[in-house]
Design an enzyme around this catalytic site. Sequence first.
Site, PDB file in Angstrom:
ATOM      1  NE  ARG A 148      -1.245   2.363   3.031  1.00  0.00           N
ATOM      2  CZ  ARG A 148      -0.721   3.547   3.145  1.00  0.00           C
ATOM      3  NH1 ARG A 148      -0.411   4.644   2.602  1.00  0.00           N
ATOM      4  NH2 ARG A 148      -0.029   3.611   4.619  1.00  0.00           N
ATOM      5  CG  ASP A 149       3.152   4.435   2.994  1.00  0.00           C
ATOM      6  OD1 ASP A 149       3.358   5.294   2.112  1.00  0.00           O
ATOM      7  OD2 ASP A 149       3.524   4.487   4.127  1.00  0.00           O
ATOM      8  CG  HIS A 185       7.809   7.544   5.139  1.00  0.00           C
ATOM      9  ND1 HIS A 185       7.299   7.080   4.013  1.00  0.00           N
ATOM     10  CD2 HIS A 185       6.476   7.576   5.930  1.00  0.00           C
ATOM     11  CE1 HIS A 185       6.254   6.635   3.981  1.00  0.00           C
ATOM     12  NE2 HIS A 185       5.453   7.018   4.983  1.00  0.00           N
ATOM     13  CB  CYS A 244       2.944  10.501   1.224  1.00  0.00           C
ATOM     14  SG  CYS A 244       1.149  10.710   1.397  1.00  0.00           S
ATOM     15  CG  ASN A 291       6.645   3.216   5.111  1.00  0.00           C
ATOM     16  OD1 ASN A 291       5.915   3.347   4.059  1.00  0.00           O
ATOM     17  ND2 ASN A 291       6.332   3.615   6.376  1.00  0.00           N
TER      18      ASN A 291
HETATM   19  P1  HMG Z   1     -13.079  14.333  -2.302  1.00  0.00           P
HETATM   20  O1  HMG Z   1     -12.754  14.486  -3.814  1.00  0.00           O
HETATM   21  O2  HMG Z   1     -13.027  15.368  -1.361  1.00  0.00           O
HETATM   22  O3  HMG Z   1     -14.421  13.257  -2.258  1.00  0.00           O
HETATM   23  O4  HMG Z   1     -11.861  13.413  -2.101  1.00  0.00           O
HETATM   24  P2  HMG Z   1     -15.985  13.468  -2.267  1.00  0.00           P
HETATM   25  O5  HMG Z   1     -16.576  13.078  -1.085  1.00  0.00           O
HETATM   26  O6  HMG Z   1     -16.201  15.196  -2.380  1.00  0.00           O
HETATM   27  O7  HMG Z   1     -16.072  12.817  -3.718  1.00  0.00           O
HETATM   28  C1  HMG Z   1     -15.708  13.028  -4.778  1.00  0.00           C
HETATM   29  C2  HMG Z   1     -15.883  11.955  -5.698  1.00  0.00           C
HETATM   30  O8  HMG Z   1     -14.928  10.831  -5.211  1.00  0.00           O
HETATM   31  C3  HMG Z   1     -17.091  11.477  -5.578  1.00  0.00           C
HETATM   32  O9  HMG Z   1     -17.368  10.530  -7.117  1.00  0.00           O
HETATM   33  C4  HMG Z   1     -17.062  10.282  -4.626  1.00  0.00           C
HETATM   34  O10 HMG Z   1     -18.214   9.288  -4.836  1.00  0.00           O
HETATM   35  C5  HMG Z   1     -15.673   9.523  -4.912  1.00  0.00           C
HETATM   36  P3  HMG Z   1     -18.180  11.458  -8.252  1.00  0.00           P
HETATM   37  O11 HMG Z   1     -19.606  11.452  -7.652  1.00  0.00           O
HETATM   38  O12 HMG Z   1     -17.483  12.654  -8.621  1.00  0.00           O
HETATM   39  O13 HMG Z   1     -17.970  10.312  -9.342  1.00  0.00           O
HETATM   40  N1  HMG Z   1     -15.213   9.085  -3.805  1.00  0.00           N
HETATM   41  C6  HMG Z   1     -14.542   8.012  -3.711  1.00  0.00           C
HETATM   42  N2  HMG Z   1     -14.222   7.019  -4.455  1.00  0.00           N
HETATM   43  C7  HMG Z   1     -13.620   6.005  -4.167  1.00  0.00           C
HETATM   44  N3  HMG Z   1     -13.438   5.658  -3.014  1.00  0.00           N
HETATM   45  C8  HMG Z   1     -13.619   6.382  -1.951  1.00  0.00           C
HETATM   46  C9  HMG Z   1     -14.231   7.402  -2.355  1.00  0.00           C
HETATM   47  N4  HMG Z   1     -14.644   8.744  -1.684  1.00  0.00           N
HETATM   48  C10 HMG Z   1     -15.057   9.668  -2.417  1.00  0.00           C
HETATM   49  N5  HMG Z   1     -13.459   6.301  -0.673  1.00  0.00           N
HETATM   50  C11 HMG Z   1     -10.887  11.401  -0.560  1.00  0.00           C
HETATM   51  C12 HMG Z   1     -11.871  12.862  -0.597  1.00  0.00           C
HETATM   52  C13 HMG Z   1     -10.504  11.011   0.909  1.00  0.00           C
HETATM   53  C14 HMG Z   1     -11.785  10.267  -1.252  1.00  0.00           C
HETATM   54  C15 HMG Z   1      -9.667  11.641  -1.483  1.00  0.00           C
HETATM   55  O14 HMG Z   1      -9.083  13.005  -0.866  1.00  0.00           O
HETATM   56  C16 HMG Z   1      -8.812  10.600  -1.387  1.00  0.00           C
HETATM   57  O15 HMG Z   1      -9.011   9.490  -1.913  1.00  0.00           O
HETATM   58  N6  HMG Z   1      -7.676  10.849  -1.005  1.00  0.00           N
HETATM   59  C17 HMG Z   1      -6.651   9.809  -0.904  1.00  0.00           C
HETATM   60  C18 HMG Z   1      -5.428  10.044  -0.233  1.00  0.00           C
HETATM   61  C19 HMG Z   1      -4.421   8.859   0.067  1.00  0.00           C
HETATM   62  O16 HMG Z   1      -4.820   7.770  -0.376  1.00  0.00           O
HETATM   63  N7  HMG Z   1      -3.280   9.428   0.337  1.00  0.00           N
HETATM   64  C20 HMG Z   1      -2.208   8.363   0.696  1.00  0.00           C
HETATM   65  C21 HMG Z   1      -2.372   7.506   1.902  1.00  0.00           C
HETATM   66  S1  HMG Z   1      -2.063   8.153   3.497  1.00  0.00           S
HETATM   67  C22 HMG Z   1      -0.390   7.992   3.535  1.00  0.00           C
HETATM   68  O17 HMG Z   1       0.402   7.576   2.863  1.00  0.00           O
HETATM   69  C23 HMG Z   1      -0.038   8.421   4.874  1.00  0.00           C
HETATM   70  C24 HMG Z   1       0.619   7.132   5.912  1.00  0.00           C
HETATM   71  O18 HMG Z   1       1.112   6.168   5.149  1.00  0.00           O
HETATM   72  C25 HMG Z   1       0.940   7.446   7.179  1.00  0.00           C
HETATM   73  C26 HMG Z   1       2.092   8.471   7.153  1.00  0.00           C
HETATM   74  O19 HMG Z   1       3.083   8.040   6.440  1.00  0.00           O
HETATM   75  O20 HMG Z   1       2.065   9.590   7.484  1.00  0.00           O
HETATM   76  C27 HMG Z   1      -1.090   6.172   5.982  1.00  0.00           C
HETATM   77 MG    MG Z   2       3.359   6.249   5.053  1.00  0.00          MG
END
Ligand code: HMG
Ligand code: MG
Length: 307
Positions: A15-16, A213, A244, A253
């Site tokens: 995933r990450d 990381h 990320c 990581n």
């Molecule tokens: P948004 O655009 O604000 O969502 O995104 P919305 O609620 O306004 O919806 C917009 C559209 O997205 C809609 O579709 C929803 O249905 C769809 P439309 O009607 O336009 O066709 N939608 C989705 N589709 C699929 N799956 C969903 C979903 N939710 C809404 N779950 C959202 C908000 C959170 C979805 C977006 O910002 C997002 O997906 N972000 C991804 C962030 C991400 O994956 N980042 C990397 C992981 S975190 C990380 O790496 C850190 C970590 O490792 C720890 C660290 O290192 O610190 C964990």
């Molecule tokens: Mg991370």
Amino acid sequence: MTLPQRVKLVEVGPRDGLQNEKAIVPTAIKIELIERLAAAGLSAIEATSFVSPQWVPQMADHAEVLRAVLASPRSRPEVSYPVLTPNLKGFDAALEAGALEVAIFASASESFSRKNINCSITESLKRFAAVSDAASALEIKVRGYVSCVVACPYEGAVDPAKSAWVAQRLLEMGCYEISLGDTIGAGTPASIQRLIEACVAVVPIEKLAGHYHDTYGMAIANIYASLELGMAVFDSSIAGLGGCPYAVGASGNVASEDVVYLLQGLGIECGVDMESLLAAGQFISRHLGREPASRAARALLARRGAE
Ligand code: HMG
Ligand code: MG
């Protein structure tokens, strides 16, 4: 000072690690990687994320990956496969694909929260509370993340008290474990220990994990500093994959091979077989067309080649 005798590793490479790869990795390769990691003895493997495919195209095959992994004859029933769920839409999709554990991911920095999940910290906590309520009604386990626990790519240094405050909110929501994300790898043993000291005032150490990381090469030192304070769960990524997409400059990581090498050297059990882990790292590195970022993997493989 007594270090823990046993450590649990949460493998986050699929995933990450992969979420940051520009070229789409075929679904079959992701599944094979996860199967190999399970075979190497890892007991928790973050398989994918049910986030928006517009935001993270690499994770668009989330349902297919999770279904295949759960149904695989090579998957061991004792292994957990948590998946990221940013909201109820993601949670419902994860559930439909068979998820038994999900992870919610908040941030200690307002700017990162907005860049990463398009909402404020307060709004995100409301969304996550809805996910954890839905999960607990179905006895689905929930893991929590706090990102930017030491520093934010947009705001700079983050107050440990703020990270602890978010960790406490996640604990109150019912997360069984809270993983402290040094998203941009800016932490050092001193800042990581200050962070953990702030967090243990509100969350027991048994419920805290380190997610470091390795951007500045400090992750192994940070793990050692965390072990000194009794932390016994660490997230790591095979071959050091990742970063990320919403934290520019963040590298992968800490590499799983490096952590296993450290733990073996300290005589700490982690249940992972180094040979199988090295093979899994070579498998994904070959596919990506580069050497594993793990220093331990490179050294062990070079030594083998020379023998
Ligand atoms: P948004 O655009 O604000 O969502 O995104 P919305 O609620 O306004 O919806 C917009 C559209 O997205 C809609 O579709 C929803 O249905 C769809 P439309 O009607 O336009 O066709 N939608 C989705 N589709 C699929 N799956 C969903 C979903 N939710 C809404 N779950 C959202 C908000 C959170 C979805 C977006 O910002 C997002 O997906 N972000 C991804 C962030 C991400 O994956 N980042 C990397 C992981 S975190 C990380 O790496 C850190 C970590 O490792 C720890 C660290 O290192 O610190 C964990
Ligand atoms: Mg991370």
